[in-house]
Design an enzyme around this catalytic site. Structure first.
Site, PDB file in Angstrom:
ATOM      1  CG  HIS A 253      -0.439   9.759   0.499  1.00 56.46           C
ATOM      2  ND1 HIS A 253      -0.679   9.639   1.808  1.00 56.46           N
ATOM      3  CD2 HIS A 253      -1.654   9.375   0.282  1.00 56.46           C
ATOM      4  CE1 HIS A 253      -1.518   9.168   2.033  1.00 56.46           C
ATOM      5  NE2 HIS A 253      -2.423   9.036   1.073  1.00 56.46           N
TER       6      HIS A 253
ATOM      7  CG  HIS B 109      -1.669   1.461   1.304  1.00 58.80           C
ATOM      8  ND1 HIS B 109      -1.441   2.320   2.227  1.00 58.80           N
ATOM      9  CD2 HIS B 109      -2.856   1.536   0.712  1.00 58.80           C
ATOM     10  CE1 HIS B 109      -2.249   3.404   2.223  1.00 58.80           C
ATOM     11  NE2 HIS B 109      -3.334   2.765   1.194  1.00 58.80           N
TER      12      HIS B 109
END
Length: 620
Positions: free
Chosen positions: A203, A155
């Site tokens: 991110h 992830h």
């Protein structure tokens, strides 16, 4: 005057340090004799040696071969030549590590003429190079559809630390691939920086720094098959415009070349097998629609849908971030990871090229859970957060298992895990979830379970799901983790002894003035009915503990159980960590086994091992 006092203090400090060093040496000397001779070998080992050696002091070659086949169940050692190669390597290796070097040729000659002594026999058993607890080669059927396998999944694979302020880099991706991870996640955003190829991996809407997408793709190409030849899947969270999608398509095609798997049809009705996809790279995301509203004028989400993982963090921050208001973060649980926020009214040719690269389509993420899990002619991948999975398991457990029999389900950590912690992966595996996505930098007990699961099947990153998660019964019933079958097996685990800490740790690592006080914890992790814990007695003041204790575990679903082993040093306060491992129970090799231990992060110690015995008995 002040200088003289300082000198005096420094001098006293040196004297004190020398005195402490001298005391440690004396104590080590006083305990050395007992440590050199170690402890009396466990009775089981002596009896097995005596039985196969015919009561003699040396175990001959033919006797050792019979022991390996009959007692250890070794199928790959069938001839004397096979055995000789292994034992001669062991003898040479042991001699190279010994302080008293002897001719390797002479040692081998002694073995050929006389055989192994009891001490040789025990030393041979505790070397995990030849006697580990698991098979080191792929042995599962790899010709089933991808949906029939658990996959080692990362992830936010590019993050070096937490989810808010850490750096993005290709280094975590390289490390994950070296460990055998087969599913890598990249978050793609347009970039105005000339250093990012126009596309950055970051991110979004956080303080994390970006990394150029080309650097990530090149590293994936270079290390994709370092650990395993089975396919690497790239799951993309796509925030690109059609122009950038076209650029990504050209970049990926140029870098990966023939490695890139592009199906001939627009969609798949069944996934291909890992065997047919060896050395291939697969892209998975939600395909762009031919015409889609731009992100800036997007309509409110319809009832039942939720913001994506990135959308839950609030408005995107520029590369030069000024301030992050985490308190304003939307705390709703997000599911729609696979999104396309671009305006596709132009550059349709580029969009078609990009869409052609997407082999595994991301599925719809709106509507009721029943609707999301509805089966279709087309197979797809769906993403759910850990919270949504937990909720779905309580109300739609059968639907989850039916969905994962043909389709792929990916579960990712909830947004509140800003420190890159992980959830317990078992809730996913019990319902057939193929991609339990983990923060590989988030070290802890949950990651150790993940590492343990994927030590199965030779560590190739793909583990075939148990048959009961794949098949449908005549009346369309499926496996129910809440109602497992009655007990059907008993696992007997015996912990004999440990070795190697003296080589891998400093003399004062555990206790300043005495050897450590080791004990071993043994536990089962699986369906709730199978979970159990045990621990040995504490062996005080020794680097070479001998416990010789056995534990029994009654099991209902051994196919999904993991055996957790952890050694600690007993202390007045918090006990010191001394090594751990996690092993898939269904893969355990029976008999006497050498079990290597790992540090907190999952890195294998050079020397620390436990000598154990495993025996799985089936109940009538």
């Amino acid at each position: 005057m002040k200088t003289e006092k300082n000198r005096g203090s420094a001098s006293k400090g040196k004297v004190r340090k020398k005195m402490e060093t001298y005391i440690i040496k004396v104590l080590n000397f006083l305990t050395k004799k007992g440590e050199v001779y170690k402890a009396e070998p466990p009775l089981d080992l002596k009896e097995a040696f005596s039985k196969f050696a015919g009561g003699e002091n040396q175990m001959k070659k033919d006797q050792l071969l019979r022991f390996m086949v009959e007692h250890q169940g070794e199928n790959n050692i069938s001839t004397m030549e096979d055995l000789d190669k292994i034992v001669e390597k062991f003898l040479q290796l042991r001699n190279s590590c010994s302080s008293t070097k002897t001719s390797s040729t002479r040692i081998v000659d002694v073995y050929r003429k006389q055989g192994l002594s009891l001490n040789d026999f025990i030393d041979f058993l505790i070397l995990d190079d030849f006697n580990g607890p698991l098979k080191d080669k792929v042995h599962h059927d790899m010709n089933a559809p991808l949906s029939h396998y658990f996959m080692y999944t990362g992830h936010n694979s590019y993050l070096t630390g937490n989810q808010l302020t850490s750096e993005s880099s290709d280094e975590p991706i390289i490390e994950a691939l070296k460990q055998g991870v087969r599913v890598i996640e990249l978050d793609l955003w347009p970039s105005k920086s000339s250093n990012n190829d126009g596309i950055k991996v970051v991110h979004g809407r956080t303080f994390t720094t970006p990394v150029p997408v080309s650097k990530c793709l090149q590293s994936i190409k270079d290390y994709a098959f370092h650990k395993s030849d089975y396919p690497v899947i790239l799951t993309l969270e796509d925030h690109l415009t059609p122009k950038h999608q076209d650029k990504f398509a050209k970049m990926a095609t140029e870098i990966f070349g023939e490695m890139l798997y592009c199906p001939e049809t627009d969609y798949l009705t069944e996934f291909p097998s890992p065997e047919s996809l060896k050395k291939r790279i697969i892209i998975s995301t939600k395909p762009p629609k031919e015409y889609q509203q731009s992100d800036s004028i997007r309509k409110p989400m319809p009832n039942g849908s939720e913001p994506s993982e990135e959308e839950s963090w609030g408005p995107e921050l520029p590369d030069s971030v000024a301030k992050l208001k985490t308190e304003d973060r939307n705390s709703s649980d997000e599911d729609q990871e696979d999104i396309n926020t671009s305006d596709n009214k132009s550059n349709q040719q580029g969009v078609r090229q990009y869409k052609h690269l997407i082999a595994i389509h991301g599925g719809k993420s709106k509507g009721s859970m029943k609707n999301r899990l509805k089966d279709d002619v087309k197979v797809r991948r769906l993403s759910l957060s850990e919270k949504k999975l937990k909720s779905a398991s309580e109300s739609h457990g059968a639907d989850l298992i039916r969905f994962t029999q043909r389709n792929i389900l990916r579960v990712f950590p909830k947004g509140e895990r800003v420190k890159s912690t992980n959830f317990r992966p078992y809730i996913g595996w019990l319902y057939g979830v193929q991609m339990v996505a983990f923060n590989m930098q988030g070290h802890g007990k949950s990651l150790r379970l993940m590492q343990g699961m994927f030590r199965a099947n030779g560590g190739c990153g793909y583990v075939k799901k148990p048959e009961f998660l794949i098949r449908t019964l005549p009346h369309e019933e499926v496996f129910d983790p809440k109602k497992p079958p009655s007990r059907k097996q008993i696992l007997k685990v015996k912990v004999y002894k440990g070795d190697g800490w003296r080589l891998d740790f400093s003399p004062t690592h555990f206790d300043r003035f005495s050897p450590p006080d080791f004990y071993t914890k043994v536990s089962i992790v699986g369906v709730p009915a199978d979970c159990a814990k045990n621990k040995t007695r504490v062996k005080t003041d020794t680097w070479y503990p001998v416990w010789d204790e056995e534990f029994e575990f009654k099991l209902r679903v051994p196919e999904l159980a993991l055996l957790r082993i952890e050694v600690k040093d007993k202390d007045k306060g918090k006990d010191d960590f001394a090594g751990q491992t996690c092993l898939p129970l269904s893969e355990l090799r029976h008999g006497f086994r050498s079990v290597p231990l790992y540090d907190r992060k999952g890195k294998k110690y050079k020397s620390v091992t436990l000598l154990m015995r495993f025996k799985l008995e089936t109940l009538n």
